[in-house]
Design a protein around this motif. Structure first.
Motif, PDB file in Angstrom:
ATOM      1  N   LEU A  67      11.049 -31.159 -16.891  1.00  0.00           N
ATOM      2  CA  LEU A  67      11.448 -30.419 -18.077  1.00  0.00           C
ATOM      3  C   LEU A  67      10.194 -30.343 -18.942  1.00  0.00           C
ATOM      4  CD1 LEU A  67      13.851 -29.047 -19.425  1.00  0.00           C
ATOM      5  CD2 LEU A  67      14.349 -31.204 -20.576  1.00  0.00           C
ATOM      6  N   VAL A  68       9.768 -29.119 -19.267  1.00  0.00           N
ATOM      7  CA  VAL A  68       8.498 -28.912 -19.961  1.00  0.00           C
ATOM      8  C   VAL A  68       8.754 -28.540 -21.418  1.00  0.00           C
ATOM      9  CG1 VAL A  68       6.317 -27.650 -19.970  1.00  0.00           C
ATOM     10  CG2 VAL A  68       7.469 -28.139 -17.795  1.00  0.00           C
ATOM     11  N   LYS A 101      10.353 -34.824 -30.060  1.00  0.00           N
ATOM     12  CA  LYS A 101      11.390 -33.890 -29.606  1.00  0.00           C
ATOM     13  C   LYS A 101      11.922 -34.298 -28.231  1.00  0.00           C
ATOM     14  CE  LYS A 101      10.309 -30.263 -32.701  1.00  0.00           C
ATOM     15  NZ  LYS A 101       9.227 -29.459 -33.104  1.00  0.00           N
ATOM     16  N   VAL A 102      11.051 -34.829 -27.381  1.00  0.00           N
ATOM     17  CA  VAL A 102      11.486 -35.316 -26.070  1.00  0.00           C
ATOM     18  C   VAL A 102      12.477 -36.460 -26.253  1.00  0.00           C
ATOM     19  CG1 VAL A 102      10.713 -36.603 -24.018  1.00  0.00           C
ATOM     20  CG2 VAL A 102       9.455 -34.578 -24.779  1.00  0.00           C
ATOM     21  N   ASP A 155       1.459 -28.918 -23.128  1.00  0.00           N
ATOM     22  CA  ASP A 155       2.709 -28.833 -22.386  1.00  0.00           C
ATOM     23  C   ASP A 155       3.036 -30.244 -21.924  1.00  0.00           C
ATOM     24  OD1 ASP A 155       2.735 -26.091 -22.704  1.00  0.00           O
ATOM     25  OD2 ASP A 155       1.960 -25.673 -20.704  1.00  0.00           O
ATOM     26  N   LEU A 156       4.209 -30.716 -22.289  1.00  0.00           N
ATOM     27  CA  LEU A 156       4.647 -32.064 -21.961  1.00  0.00           C
ATOM     28  C   LEU A 156       5.656 -31.965 -20.819  1.00  0.00           C
ATOM     29  CD1 LEU A 156       4.236 -34.893 -23.036  1.00  0.00           C
ATOM     30  CD2 LEU A 156       5.871 -34.420 -24.809  1.00  0.00           C
ATOM     31  N   TYR A 157       5.297 -32.485 -19.642  1.00  0.00           N
ATOM     32  CA  TYR A 157       6.132 -32.440 -18.450  1.00  0.00           C
ATOM     33  C   TYR A 157       6.861 -33.772 -18.295  1.00  0.00           C
ATOM     34  CZ  TYR A 157       3.607 -28.285 -16.708  1.00  0.00           C
ATOM     35  OH  TYR A 157       3.074 -27.031 -16.540  1.00  0.00           O
ATOM     36  N   ILE A 158       8.190 -33.739 -18.358  1.00  0.00           N
ATOM     37  CA  ILE A 158       9.005 -34.944 -18.238  1.00  0.00           C
ATOM     38  C   ILE A 158       9.761 -34.864 -16.910  1.00  0.00           C
ATOM     39  CG2 ILE A 158      10.834 -36.335 -19.268  1.00  0.00           C
ATOM     40  CD1 ILE A 158       8.283 -36.130 -21.005  1.00  0.00           C
ATOM     41  N   GLY A 159       9.540 -35.839 -16.031  1.00  0.00           N
ATOM     42  CA  GLY A 159      10.197 -35.866 -14.733  1.00  0.00           C
ATOM     43  C   GLY A 159      11.700 -36.047 -14.867  1.00  0.00           C
ATOM     44  N   ILE A 160      12.478 -35.178 -14.207  1.00  0.00           N
ATOM     45  CA  ILE A 160      13.940 -35.261 -14.281  1.00  0.00           C
ATOM     46  C   ILE A 160      14.537 -35.249 -12.872  1.00  0.00           C
ATOM     47  CG2 ILE A 160      14.169 -34.249 -16.595  1.00  0.00           C
ATOM     48  CD1 ILE A 160      14.805 -31.549 -15.239  1.00  0.00           C
ATOM     49  N   GLU A 161      15.795 -35.691 -12.780  1.00  0.00           N
ATOM     50  CA  GLU A 161      16.514 -35.692 -11.496  1.00  0.00           C
ATOM     51  C   GLU A 161      16.830 -34.270 -11.072  1.00  0.00           C
ATOM     52  OE1 GLU A 161      19.977 -38.136 -11.943  1.00  0.00           O
ATOM     53  OE2 GLU A 161      18.802 -39.966 -11.880  1.00  0.00           O
ATOM     54  N   MET A 171       9.389 -24.907 -30.807  1.00  0.00           N
ATOM     55  CA  MET A 171       9.180 -25.616 -29.557  1.00  0.00           C
ATOM     56  C   MET A 171      10.179 -25.108 -28.522  1.00  0.00           C
ATOM     57  SD  MET A 171       8.638 -29.429 -28.698  1.00  0.00           S
ATOM     58  CE  MET A 171       9.424 -30.256 -27.367  1.00  0.00           C
ATOM     59  N   THR A 172       9.667 -24.866 -27.356  1.00  0.00           N
ATOM     60  CA  THR A 172      10.531 -24.411 -26.273  1.00  0.00           C
ATOM     61  C   THR A 172      10.522 -25.442 -25.155  1.00  0.00           C
ATOM     62  OG1 THR A 172       8.694 -23.242 -25.233  1.00  0.00           O
ATOM     63  CG2 THR A 172      10.037 -21.988 -26.783  1.00  0.00           C
ATOM     64  N   SER A 173      11.577 -25.446 -24.357  1.00  0.00           N
ATOM     65  CA  SER A 173      11.566 -26.286 -23.168  1.00  0.00           C
ATOM     66  C   SER A 173      12.148 -25.478 -22.021  1.00  0.00           C
ATOM     67  CB  SER A 173      12.363 -27.574 -23.378  1.00  0.00           C
ATOM     68  OG  SER A 173      13.732 -27.292 -23.532  1.00  0.00           O
ATOM     69  N   GLN A 174      11.610 -25.715 -20.839  1.00  0.00           N
ATOM     70  CA  GLN A 174      12.101 -25.039 -19.640  1.00  0.00           C
ATOM     71  C   GLN A 174      11.895 -25.955 -18.446  1.00  0.00           C
ATOM     72  OE1 GLN A 174       9.888 -21.463 -18.941  1.00  0.00           O
ATOM     73  NE2 GLN A 174       7.921 -22.475 -18.842  1.00  0.00           N
ATOM     74  N   ILE A 175      12.666 -25.714 -17.388  1.00  0.00           N
ATOM     75  CA  ILE A 175      12.529 -26.513 -16.169  1.00  0.00           C
ATOM     76  C   ILE A 175      11.492 -25.847 -15.274  1.00  0.00           C
ATOM     77  CG2 ILE A 175      13.698 -27.256 -14.069  1.00  0.00           C
ATOM     78  CD1 ILE A 175      16.229 -27.552 -15.707  1.00  0.00           C
ATOM     79  N   LYS A 176      10.556 -26.659 -14.785  1.00  0.00           N
ATOM     80  CA  LYS A 176       9.550 -26.173 -13.833  1.00  0.00           C
ATOM     81  C   LYS A 176       9.573 -27.067 -12.607  1.00  0.00           C
ATOM     82  CE  LYS A 176       6.110 -23.900 -16.744  1.00  0.00           C
ATOM     83  NZ  LYS A 176       4.739 -23.893 -17.219  1.00  0.00           N
ATOM     84  N   GLU A 177       9.437 -26.440 -11.461  1.00  0.00           N
ATOM     85  CA  GLU A 177       9.354 -27.174 -10.196  1.00  0.00           C
ATOM     86  C   GLU A 177       7.873 -27.253  -9.834  1.00  0.00           C
ATOM     87  OE1 GLU A 177      11.123 -29.282  -7.137  1.00  0.00           O
ATOM     88  OE2 GLU A 177      12.346 -28.120  -8.534  1.00  0.00           O
TER      89      GLU A 177
END
Length: 166
Positions: free
Chosen positions: A108-109, A126-127, A160-166, A1-7
């Motif tokens: 954060l995806v 994992k989130v 793809d799980l998109y979690i809203g972050i500050e 599993m990977t995670s990355q920041i997407k705008e």
């Protein structure tokens, strides 16, 4: 599993069917609603979508955090802004449709691949693990989070799980 920041630079309008639940309710077969939501969506709406169209599971209207608060979940697809303005009349025989806008912002995806629904449940685990870690460098905003099922595959594929972050 990977995670990355997407705008996300463009808001997405989505239309679908909705339920309100809590994570605590989802742990019991008697009170769980998510399985039925997705079953109803699959039976009543997937056939109206174009083949290969992405499907979205949108989490919003958070009462608080993911431990105790209730939230809405929408099983949906992306619409054009024109379709969203037409409202429920654009889709025949559907009275319980809602339109939700996924806002622009930083997400954060987390990506997972495999058999559904286990793959999406593993991604959420994992989130929670990530955000419950005391050394976590990101803060969830609990505004809108969403699952994007690539190519609309609700049986096997990538989410793809998109979690809203500050």
């Amino acid at each position: 599993m990977t995670s990355q920041i997407k705008e996300l630079t463009e808001a997405l309008a989505c239309k679908g069917i909705s339920i309100r639940t809590t994570n605590i309710a989802e742990t019991s077969h008697e009170t769980a609603k998510l399985g039925r939501l997705w079953q109803n969506f699959y039976q009543g709406h997937v056939s109206h979508l174009e083949e290969g169209e992405d499907i979205y599971g949108i989490y919003h209207n958070y009462e608080s955090d993911d431990d105790i608060g209730a939230f809405d979940v929408v099983a949906s697809w992306k619409t054009s802004s024109q379709q969203a303005q037409l409202g429920n009349d654009a889709i025949p025989n559907v009275s319980n449709m809602v339109t939700v806008t996924i806002p622009t912002g930083k997400y954060l995806v987390f990506s997972e691949q495999g058999n559904m629904p286990n793959t999406v449940m593993n991604a959420w685990e994992k989130v929670w693990e990530y955000f419950n870690d005391p050394s976590c460098e990101h803060t969830r905003v609990y505004d809108v989070d969403f699952e994007r099922y690539i190519d609309g595959n609700l049986e096997y594929g990538q989410v793809d799980l998109y979690i809203g972050i500050e």
